[in-house]
Design an enzyme around this catalytic site. Structure first.
Site, short mmCIF file in Angstrom:
data_model
loop_
_atom_site.label_atom_id
_atom_site.label_comp_id
_atom_site.label_asym_id
_atom_site.label_seq_id
_atom_site.Cartn_x
_atom_site.Cartn_y
_atom_site.Cartn_z
N SER A 147 0.81 -1.11 -0.04
CA SER A 147 -0.05 0.08 0.19
C SER A 147 1.08 0.98 0.13
O SER A 147 0.48 2.17 -0.87
CB SER A 147 -1.04 -0.16 1.26
OG SER A 147 -2.01 -0.99 0.79
N HIS A 187 -5.63 -4.01 -6.97
CA HIS A 187 -6.16 -3.90 -5.67
C HIS A 187 -6.90 -3.34 -5.24
O HIS A 187 -6.36 -1.89 -5.56
CB HIS A 187 -4.79 -4.95 -5.13
CG HIS A 187 -5.26 -4.59 -3.61
ND1 HIS A 187 -5.22 -3.54 -1.99
CD2 HIS A 187 -4.61 -5.99 -2.98
CE1 HIS A 187 -5.00 -4.26 -1.51
NE2 HIS A 187 -5.97 -5.57 -1.72
N ASP A 269 1.87 -3.67 -10.19
CA ASP A 269 1.38 -4.39 -8.14
C ASP A 269 2.08 -5.17 -8.80
O ASP A 269 0.85 -6.14 -9.23
CB ASP A 269 0.00 -3.42 -8.27
CG ASP A 269 -0.56 -4.39 -6.52
OD1 ASP A 269 -0.01 -4.85 -6.09
OD2 ASP A 269 -1.33 -4.65 -6.70
C1 LIG Z 1 -1.97 -7.36 0.01
C2 LIG Z 1 -1.84 -6.67 -1.24
C3 LIG Z 1 -1.75 -5.66 -1.73
C4 LIG Z 1 -1.35 -4.62 -0.24
O1 LIG Z 1 -0.22 -4.89 0.59
P1 LIG Z 1 -0.19 -4.60 1.71
O2 LIG Z 1 1.15 -4.95 2.07
O3 LIG Z 1 -0.90 -5.59 2.63
O4 LIG Z 1 0.00 -2.64 2.13
C5 LIG Z 1 -1.71 -4.98 -3.04
N1 LIG Z 1 -1.55 -5.38 -3.29
C6 LIG Z 1 -1.97 -6.84 -3.78
C7 LIG Z 1 -2.10 -7.68 -4.73
C8 LIG Z 1 -1.92 -7.45 -2.64
O5 LIG Z 1 -2.21 -9.04 -2.59
#
Ligand SMILES: *Cc1c(COP(=O)(O)O)cnc(C)c1O
Length: 481
Positions: A147, A187, A269
């Protein structure tokens, strides 16, 4: 009070003994974690005991430790258990206790200055740069998770587009509205970054996905052309490498091509999915990831570094610095002495004081080696396939999405029940699995249907754990019908 008082222990020998006992307790907890339920609701009396008043006077270490071992350790979220399959949680390692102790001992602040800890973070960033095949212009930052990494990456992309004027005057400096694109399966942290950056969530355009839940490049290009025709300025494309619902990976090469054609920033991401590059058989799935302008991923998911630890990598480190750098007089640089050192990581993100998360990442990579971590990742994918095969073989179970990586979405469906009833039964199955402590999957919606979502980012999971899960789902489902 003594004018020379400190917070040091009165008796170091006593303290040493208590600290050693605490470590023993922590190790025993992890050694036997699989014998406890995956999850237990925190009992009311323990909840109530945490509503106590301000601790004006202190308590001794022995009683605090005893309380933690008795009242806290058994009530963790469950992600240290072999049958935790919910959301996307890494499982941590017992070996990770060691760097956490040393991190506390050094108590380093990695905002800047000339000291060893920064060298460790530089090393970790450079290792990751190599893992993803980014050029040596690349840099990055260790952060709390994807995040935060996403927010930093998108601010960098925004400033690359708007320059210093945008930093000085904010979005008012932009003549035209700015937009970005991500798949409909992206996400929620991406829309949240758009919100935090003042762009607004509507400035993130959801692009439809194909039958395999991958972004459709044709639809993406049509959306870009449509926005340009309407006097709107596209600035970035966000690709997903491992979607949270089903683990799908967007066609990275095709998206990179579109980004290049329209001069857009390509962010990936890869929260959990990106680290599949550590497995040779899985690596081809991520072809094109090396073309990213920025990449966000987590160590606390598929690398099992204890929470919390993630990273942002930026293809051109200078872009990231330009987006965040502030060096007032009291943070001035020097050629020698403690104020020397380069880079100062505070110039690469929103935080000035920063802890030594890099040590536990360095330790995990150095201790296990990337080959072994990659093999665990590949094993989780085989386990997800094993479950998918079992689901396909059972007439009362129904697969709801292809298993692209490490996630299998399915439901109990004996036939003859309407969708509302199926949603209710499957939701109840998941709650009962959690409440009985047998296993902890989570739920999501796939094409509007409630799915039992089994995500395996867990090095402790055995194939038999998935058979037990399938057997229990069948038993619970039959009971509920
Ligand atoms: C978990 C996740 C996030 C967020 O990551 P955090 O470490 O919880 O902040 C973003 N994108 C995807 C695909 C995720 O699985």
């Amino acid at each position: 009070m003594d004018r020379n008082s400190t917070l040091e222990p009165e008796d170091w020998q006593d303290f040493r003994k208590l600290a050693h006992d605490a470590l023993d307790n922590a190790i025993s907890h992890l050694e036997t974690r699989g014998n406890l339920p995956v999850w237990q609701r925190v009992p009311d009396d323990i909840r109530a005991s945490l509503g106590a008043e301000l601790p004006i006077m202190g308590s001794d270490i022995a009683s605090l430790n005893q309380r933690i071992v008795r009242d806290f350790l058994p009530y963790d979220i469950g992600n240290t258990h072999p049958r935790f399959f919910g959301w996307v949680h890494g499982s941590g390692t017992v070996q990770g206790l060691i760097p956490d102790i040393f991190t506390a001992a050094m108590n380093a602040n990695l905002g800047g200055r000339d000291h060893l800890a920064n060298e460790v973070e530089k090393q970790v960033i450079d290792w990751c740069r190599c893992v993803f095949g980014l050029p040596d212009t690349a840099g990055g930052l260790v952060v709390s998770g994807t995040s935060m990494a996403t927010l930093i990456a998108l601010k960098t992309a925004l400033n690359k587009c708007g320059g210093t004027e945008l930093r000085d005057q904010g979005l008012a400096a932009m003549e035209k509205p700015l937009v970005g694109y991500a798949s409909a399966e992206a996400h929620s942290c991406i829309a949240r970054s758009f919100d935090i950056l003042g762009l607004g969530k509507n400035a993130l355009r959801p692009i439809p996905v194909d039958a395999d839940f991958r972004m459709d490049p044709k639809a993406l290009e049509a959306a870009i052309i449509g926005d340009l025709a309407n006097g709107i300025t596209p600035f970035c494309i966000i690709a997903t490498a491992g979607s949270v619902n089903v683990g799908s990976i967007d066609p990275l090469n095709a998206l990179a091509e579109i980004a290049e054609k329209h001069c857009l920033w390509l962010h990936v991401d890869g929260a959990f999915g990106a680290l599949a590059v550590l497995s040779n058989p899985l690596k081809p799935l991520l072809a094109g990831i090396e073309k990213a302008d920025s990449l966000a991923f987590d160590f606390h998911k598929w690398m099992h570094v204890n929470y919390d630890a993630g990273m942002v990598l930026v293809r051109n480190a200078e872009d990231q610095r330009q987006a965040f750098s502030e060096r007032p007089d009291y943070l001035g640089a020097a050629n020698r002495g403690l104020a020397a050192g380069n880079p100062w990581f505070c110039e690469y993100g929103p935080e000035l004081s920063r802890g030594f998360r890099a040590l536990k990442i360095w330790y995990q990579m150095a201790h296990f080696g990337l080959e072994r971590i990659g093999a665990q990742i590949a094993q989780n994918c085989l386990q997800a396939q094993h479950l998918a095969t079992r689901v396909a073989a059972e007439i009362e179970l129904e697969g709801l999405a292809p298993t692209a990586l490490n996630i299998t979405c399915f439901r109990f469906n004996p036939g003859g029940l309407d969708e509302t009833r199926l949603d209710r039964i499957n939701g109840e199955i998941v709650i009962r699995l959690q409440e009985t402590g047998v296993a902890a999957p989570s739920t999501t919606k796939i094409d509007g249907r409630l799915a039992i979502r089994v995500n395996i980012t867990n090095h402790r999971t055995q194939f038999a754990d998935l058979d037990l899960l399938a057997d229990t789902v069948l038993a619970l489902g039959r009971e509920l019908v």
